[in-house]
Design a protein around this motif. Structure first.
Motif, PDB file in Angstrom:
ATOM      1  N   THR A   1      53.681  27.531 -18.685  1.00 22.81           N
ATOM      2  CA  THR A   1      54.101  27.553 -17.281  1.00 22.81           C
ATOM      3  C   THR A   1      54.316  28.958 -16.755  1.00 22.81           C
ATOM      4  O   THR A   1      54.467  29.159 -15.554  1.00 22.81           O
ATOM      5  N   THR A   2      54.366  29.969 -17.633  1.00 22.50           N
ATOM      6  CA  THR A   2      54.613  31.324 -17.151  1.00 22.50           C
ATOM      7  C   THR A   2      53.361  31.965 -16.585  1.00 22.50           C
ATOM      8  O   THR A   2      53.447  32.925 -15.815  1.00 22.50           O
TER       9      THR A   2
ATOM     10  N   ARG B   1      61.761  40.429 -22.280  1.00 26.82           N
ATOM     11  CA  ARG B   1      61.274  39.291 -23.057  1.00 26.82           C
ATOM     12  C   ARG B   1      62.403  38.284 -23.303  1.00 26.82           C
ATOM     13  O   ARG B   1      63.580  38.654 -23.319  1.00 26.82           O
ATOM     14  N   PRO B   2      62.059  37.014 -23.518  1.00 27.18           N
ATOM     15  CA  PRO B   2      63.089  36.052 -23.925  1.00 27.18           C
ATOM     16  C   PRO B   2      63.593  36.392 -25.326  1.00 27.18           C
ATOM     17  O   PRO B   2      62.893  37.032 -26.111  1.00 27.18           O
TER      18      PRO B   2
ATOM     19  N   LEU C   1      61.635  30.087 -12.768  1.00 24.24           N
ATOM     20  CA  LEU C   1      62.539  31.040 -13.402  1.00 24.24           C
ATOM     21  C   LEU C   1      61.860  31.799 -14.534  1.00 24.24           C
ATOM     22  O   LEU C   1      62.082  32.994 -14.721  1.00 24.24           O
ATOM     23  N   TRP C   2      61.019  31.100 -15.290  1.00 20.96           N
ATOM     24  CA  TRP C   2      60.330  31.765 -16.403  1.00 20.96           C
ATOM     25  C   TRP C   2      59.173  32.630 -15.904  1.00 20.96           C
ATOM     26  O   TRP C   2      58.849  33.648 -16.515  1.00 20.96           O
ATOM     27  N   LYS C   3      58.552  32.232 -14.803  1.00 22.19           N
ATOM     28  CA  LYS C   3      57.406  32.993 -14.293  1.00 22.19           C
ATOM     29  C   LYS C   3      57.812  34.381 -13.821  1.00 22.19           C
ATOM     30  O   LYS C   3      56.990  35.312 -13.806  1.00 22.19           O
TER      31      LYS C   3
ATOM     32  N   VAL D   1      66.740  28.034 -20.984  1.00 22.69           N
ATOM     33  CA  VAL D   1      66.603  27.838 -22.429  1.00 22.69           C
ATOM     34  C   VAL D   1      65.442  26.888 -22.661  1.00 22.69           C
ATOM     35  O   VAL D   1      65.361  25.828 -22.035  1.00 22.69           O
ATOM     36  N   ALA D   2      64.532  27.276 -23.539  1.00 25.86           N
ATOM     37  CA  ALA D   2      63.378  26.437 -23.849  1.00 25.86           C
ATOM     38  C   ALA D   2      63.334  26.157 -25.352  1.00 25.86           C
ATOM     39  O   ALA D   2      63.785  26.971 -26.165  1.00 25.86           O
ATOM     40  N   PHE D   3      62.816  25.011 -25.703  1.00 25.78           N
ATOM     41  CA  PHE D   3      62.657  24.620 -27.102  1.00 25.78           C
ATOM     42  C   PHE D   3      61.188  24.310 -27.366  1.00 25.78           C
ATOM     43  O   PHE D   3      60.506  23.712 -26.527  1.00 25.78           O
TER      44      PHE D   3
END
Length: 312
Positions: A69-70, A96-97, A135-137, A176-178
Motif C-alpha cells: 500500500t505504500t 523507516r518503520p 499514513l504509511w504512504k 502498526v502493521a503485522f
C-alpha cells in the motif's frame, strides 16, 4: 519416581553440566549435585546483517517487509521501505518503520500494539480516521516521524496463525502493521540481523532455563524486549534474566504487562536518540557486545572441556 532416579544417579555422576547459575544453585541446594555452568551460545551464522544484506532482504518479498500500500519501490531496486541505494552506497532511511520480530503468545503483544497506535496518534495529533495506507504512504514522500511506524514480522507455522491474522485485522491499527511468514533456517538469521528490536514473549516453566531465541537475537546484535517471567523460584528466575541474559538498560528491557511493553516501544524514538540511556542505539551496542563476547566453541573450551578432562 523419576525424580528419585534423577537425584540418586545424578549424585553418582563424575561431572555435571547445567545451563544457568540459577540451575547450578538449584542442583546444589536441593539435589546435592555440583554442576558446572555451560551457557548456550548462538551458532556462527547468527551474526549482524550488513547494510548490503539488509537492502537485499528488504527487496525480497519472502518475509513480507514491503507494504504494497505504500507504493514504494515496486519496480525500483534502489528503494525499499527501509533502505535506499545511492550509487554504490546503501543507507538506512531515517524515516523507516521500526522492524520488530516477536515470538510465542501474541496476546500481550497485540494489546501493546493497540496502546502504541493510540498513543502515537495522540502525541502526533494525527487524524485517526485516515486510512492506514495514507499514513504509511507518507514515508515515500520522505516524511519523518518523532515516533516511527512499527512493522512486526511473525515467523513460523503456528496452528493459530489464521486466528491471529483475523484478530489483527479487527484491531484497525493505523501505525502498526503485522506480517506473517514462514522462513527457512537460512533466512531466519537474516531477519534477526535486519530487525531493530526483538520481542521475546516466551517464559520458562521452571524459571531456571535461558531462552535460546534471545541468545540467537544477541548473536545478531539485536536488542530485546523480553517478558520478565516467574518460575517455581521467583528470586532465582529473576536472577536468570537480570544477571545472566537480559541486562536491563544495557542489551534489552524487561516487561510484565502490555502497558509496560507499549512504554518501551515509545522509547525508541527517533533511532539516533538515547532517552535516559535506554535508546535503541545504546541497547543495540550492548546487544552487539553481548553477542560478540562469547561463542559456543569458546564456551566449550573454557567450561566443558576442563570438566571432561578432569573426570576422564
Amino acid at each position: 519416581m523419576y525424580h528419585w532416579f534423577e537425584k540418586r544417579y545424578g549424585q553418582m555422576a563424575n561431572g555435571s553440566l547445567c545451563v544457568t547459575r540459577a540451575m547450578q544453585h538449584e542442583l546444589a541446594q536441593n539435589w546435592g549435585i555440583r554442576a558446572t555452568v555451560l551457557y548456550d551460545q548462538p551458532r556462527e551464522f547468527f551474526c549482524p546483517t550488513s547494510l548490503q544484506e539488509k537492502h537485499k532482504v528488504s527487496l525480497s518479498p519472502f518475509w513480507g517487509s514491503r507494504l504494497s500500500t505504500t507504493g514504494i519501490g515496486a519496480d525500483d531496486q534502489n528503494e525499499t521501505l527501509f533502505t535506499t541505494q545511492v550509487d554504490t552506497d546503501i543507507l538506512l532511511k531515517p524515516n523507516r518503520p521500526a522492524l520488530l520480530t516477536p515470538d510465542e503468545d501474541f496476546g500481550i503483544l497485540l494489546e501493546a500494539a493497540v496502546m502504541y497506535d493510540r498513543r502515537v496518534a495522540a502525541l502526533l495529533d494525527e487524524n485517526d480516521s485516515a486510512d492506514e495506507w495514507v499514513l504509511w504512504k507518507e514515508i515515500s514522500g520522505g516524511k519523518q516521524y518523532l515516533y516511527p511506524r512499527l512493522l512486526f514480522i511473525i515467523t513460523g507455522k503456528s496452528p493459530e496463525k489464521e486466528k491471529y491474522e483475523e484478530k489483527i485485522k479487527r484491531l484497525n491499527l493505523k501505525r502498526v502493521a503485522f506480517r506473517t511468514t514462514w522462513l527457512s533456517a537460512e533466512e531466519y538469521p537474516l531477519l534477526l540481523g535486519s530487525a531493530d528490536v526483538g520481542v521475546c514473549l516466551h517464559t520458562s516453566s521452571s524459571g531456571l532455563d535461558l531462552l535460546m531465541k534471545v541468545v540467537d537475537m544477541f548473536g545478531c546484535g539485536l536488542p530485546v524486549c523480553a517478558v520478565s517471567y516467574s518460575g517455581k523460584l521467583v528470586h532465582l528466575s529473576c536472577m536468570v534474566y537480570i544477571d545472566e541474559l537480559v541486562k536491563v538498560e544495557k542489551n534489552g528491557l524487561l516487561f510484565s504487562l502490555s502497558s509496560e511493553l507499549a512504554d518501551e516501544l515509545l522509547l525508541f524514538r527517533p533511532y539516533e536518540l538515547n532517552v535516559g540511556g535506554n535508546g535503541l542505539k545504546s541497547l543495540k551496542n550492548g546487544a552487539l557486545e553481548t553477542g560478540s563476547s562469547a561463542r559456543w566453541a569458546a564456551e566449550w573450551e573454557e567450561h566443558a572441556k576442563p570438566l571432561i578432562s578432569e573426570v576422564l
